[in-house]
Scaffold this motif. Sequence first.
Motif, PDB file in Angstrom:
ATOM      1  N   ILE A 242       1.106  -1.203  -0.032  1.00 21.39           N
ATOM      2  CA  ILE A 242       0.008   0.282  -0.024  1.00 21.39           C
ATOM      3  C   ILE A 242       0.913   1.204   0.168  1.00 21.39           C
ATOM      4  O   ILE A 242       2.064   1.168   0.370  1.00 21.39           O
ATOM      5  N   PRO A 243       0.261   2.138  -0.606  1.00 17.25           N
ATOM      6  CA  PRO A 243       1.218   3.532  -0.736  1.00 17.25           C
ATOM      7  C   PRO A 243       1.421   4.034   0.760  1.00 17.25           C
ATOM      8  O   PRO A 243       0.433   3.827   1.568  1.00 17.25           O
ATOM      9  N   GLY A 244       2.761   4.351   1.056  1.00 19.32           N
ATOM     10  CA  GLY A 244       3.043   4.724   2.466  1.00 19.32           C
ATOM     11  C   GLY A 244       2.472   6.157   2.702  1.00 19.32           C
ATOM     12  O   GLY A 244       2.093   6.807   2.129  1.00 19.32           O
ATOM     13  N   LEU A 245       2.951   6.618   4.023  1.00 16.60           N
ATOM     14  CA  LEU A 245       2.557   7.940   4.522  1.00 16.60           C
ATOM     15  C   LEU A 245       3.960   8.672   4.232  1.00 16.60           C
ATOM     16  O   LEU A 245       4.865   8.411   4.348  1.00 16.60           O
TER      17      LEU A 245
ATOM     18  N   VAL B 224       7.961   5.816  -0.677  1.00 13.58           N
ATOM     19  CA  VAL B 224       7.368   5.436   0.599  1.00 13.58           C
ATOM     20  C   VAL B 224       6.095   4.345   0.529  1.00 13.58           C
ATOM     21  O   VAL B 224       5.022   4.752  -0.113  1.00 13.58           O
ATOM     22  N   ILE B 225       6.336   3.248   0.480  1.00  9.98           N
ATOM     23  CA  ILE B 225       5.252   2.134   0.465  1.00  9.98           C
ATOM     24  C   ILE B 225       5.191   1.372   1.764  1.00  9.98           C
ATOM     25  O   ILE B 225       6.231   1.402   2.334  1.00  9.98           O
ATOM     26  N   SER B 226       4.005   0.768   2.115  1.00  9.14           N
ATOM     27  CA  SER B 226       4.192  -0.323   3.128  1.00  9.14           C
ATOM     28  C   SER B 226       3.843  -1.703   2.377  1.00  9.14           C
ATOM     29  O   SER B 226       2.941  -1.835   1.878  1.00  9.14           O
ATOM     30  N   PRO B 229       1.077  -5.543   4.764  1.00 11.58           N
ATOM     31  CA  PRO B 229       0.194  -4.972   6.042  1.00 11.58           C
ATOM     32  C   PRO B 229      -0.515  -6.048   6.587  1.00 11.58           C
ATOM     33  O   PRO B 229      -0.728  -6.924   5.705  1.00 11.58           O
ATOM     34  N   TRP B 235      -8.718  -8.640   2.620  1.00 11.24           N
ATOM     35  CA  TRP B 235      -7.941  -8.450   1.480  1.00 11.24           C
ATOM     36  C   TRP B 235      -7.373  -9.747   1.053  1.00 11.24           C
ATOM     37  O   TRP B 235      -6.794  -9.787  -0.228  1.00 11.24           O
TER      38      TRP B 235
END
Lengths: 365, 415
Positions: A242-245, B224-226, B229, B235
């Motif tokens: 997911i796109p990060g902050l 910046v990505i996560s 999660p 999901w």
Amino acid sequence: MSVSIYTLEIIYRGIHQRHLARNLARGIVYAARMEGNAALSYQRYGDDPERDGVPAKYFVVIAKGAGSSEDVLDAEAARVEPDFVDVSIVLDDTILKGVESWAWQGIQPVHLKLRPNGLLIVVSKKNPEELLRFIPARDSPYKLVVVQGERSIGDFWTFPDDGTVERVLGAIAKVAPDVLSLDGVKRFLQSLDKPDVRVNRAVEAYQALVRLREVKPGEGIPYKYEPPHLPGYKDMMIGGAIPGLKPNQRNPLFTGGTAKHYRPVINFDKCTKCTLCWEYCPDSVFDPTPDGYFNPALAYCKGCGICAEVCPVPDTIIMVDELEFEDGYGKFIDEYRMWKENREGYRKWFESLLPKAQIISARKR
Amino acid sequence: MSVSVLESKRLEAVLKGDEEVEVVGTGTDAMAYALMLADIDVTSAYPIRPYGGVMQTVSKLIADGYLKAEYIVAAHEHDQFEIVKHASAVGARTFVGSSGVGWLLAIEAIVVISTDRYPVVALIGNRALDDPGAYGVEHNDALMVRDVGWLLVWVDTAQEALDTTLIAYRVAEDPRVMLPVGISMDGAFLTHSEHVFKIPPKSKVQKFLPPYDLGNRKLHPSNVISVAPQVNEDWVTEIRKQMDEAMKNARKVIVEAYRDFAKIFGRDYGNPFVEPYMVEDADVIMVGMGTVSRPIKEAVRRLRAKGEKVGFLRIRWFRPFPTEDIIHYLSGAKVVAVVDRDYSFGSPFDGGAVYTEIRSALYEAEHRPLIINFIGGLGGREITYNDAINMFNIALDTARKGKVEQRVIWYGVRE
């Protein structure tokens, strides 16, 4: 005889009320079975109630009129959540300010699952009128029921056994006798240790501790719940990344602020700008201000109290009950701005809260 | 004098020139040279037989200056696979590997490499699972991950090991796939035997293998990505479905990769998924994976010389499974005999894993041949061409009788 299915929901605070909620859920199942009915119970598994303060859920389903074989409940088994509930039991009245589960579902109204004309039973020392100042309005009517009583807060390993289970069972028997009769409740409690004490507590609640108020559509605070958009497999990034902050950005999709029943209130007049609250906060809640103070972003605060604990100046960060503040559902007051705009007003407000503050550490008193 | 004294001039030639050179080496050497040509960035190592050969050769190539790569000695196999997962996430081309129980010790990290969709390439030096201790080949180590999003390929020569390693990076890193590849190599028979093979020049490899590009998934302070999660039931179905699509895409991408490989390097493997050997008019076709192909081919030739219509089909890619090719090549036979260097205890007919998969694929065939299964060569025991002839004779007898008397035969088991 036709079969009637009743679904109950128990909303509680993770860790602090885990055993309380479990014992209540099991108690309802036992009582239902002692009346010759089938019943089962399950947790909303994804909530991870081992997490401090997270609003978590138990569900109980009772089938009446088909004997005690669980087969009649096949359709209710292996569920994550029921579609609707007839009765919702809230074990901590600060949960009325919103339920953000661990799944990415946004901040849900406390009565999201409640059927029209359903029962919202809350353990609280406040009356229904006062509690309505924290509950969102909805399109259909429901009944708000208060069981007068202290908030029952244990911790991960303990169960206070303070009568809350008995009082709630008594309250269910009072306002929902179709679901559970007082006789069934008594028979269940008599099967436990200290039966007389337990039965008396249930009967006391049944006779004297329950306040019921019909709530009309539109009564309550304004809040519109929008379920989040969940992406399809073609839309989402590969592997579920997911796109990060960005730096200084906070997650708009998951705030977590409904996990608290206390919040920090800061006496900026006494603050020495030592930075310890900012440094120790496990959720990075404190925003530095241009003049060197630290302002809590309360939507993200989980109410753990570590800031109050590490603050070296006595009575400078205090932890105060959430029901002292008429905000919530994602929108919280801005303490620093309040202080900047009216220091004298803020000082008086702070002093009025001070006697209500939770004692965090004897060391500092 | 460099450690690679016998090969130093040859290695310099392929790194600087445009011609391929011939060398002698093990299957793991061949793979190590492919890693040099693919210019890997990070590898993590922990010794275990028979995988250990590749880490030894890679370390020599780094020490002698033929390859610039981070060589990280891990504390154990689980660390090994975690290291390459993270390196892959920040944009490094990685290599890793293990064998037998070492592979299994890493299984948690192995699974997250595929579910997080990192195109790691690994050597699985096939080895029997302990206990009892044995260094020799069995395929159950690799088969442990057959259901979790790893592409799995078996090679039977050093040349194929080298070529397939280059192809593996190309397929794994394709944006339509982005899944890891496990290259299986039979312990001892390929990992520890010396054969002649050719190393192509690096200049050609660069034409075949584009740089590793994670796109918007590259973990970097400027992107910046996560990753990974906590998502729960909301999901997970979608994330698994993405993997399903990627695995299905791989069938197409593999075909493209072998086609371009043939064009650039001049070595054409024909059908990328399976290697058919004298199957066209065969009444009996034997099926197997890995080095068992060599003695079986000898048996086919000897039986053909006597007029028996026998053939062999070697499965290269087990994941994605070549269902259409299996149906195409096998449904015309009278009897299919599957040789499993593995077992699947309690499976539908108590046979091997390959047998079970082939039965499943052939259910869709217009003509379903009779199928028998040989479990053999476990723990590194030999399957010689004489053994293969014996197996063919059982299969030919089955063809004559027109019915299967014993579905699964533990070949050569002592009673």
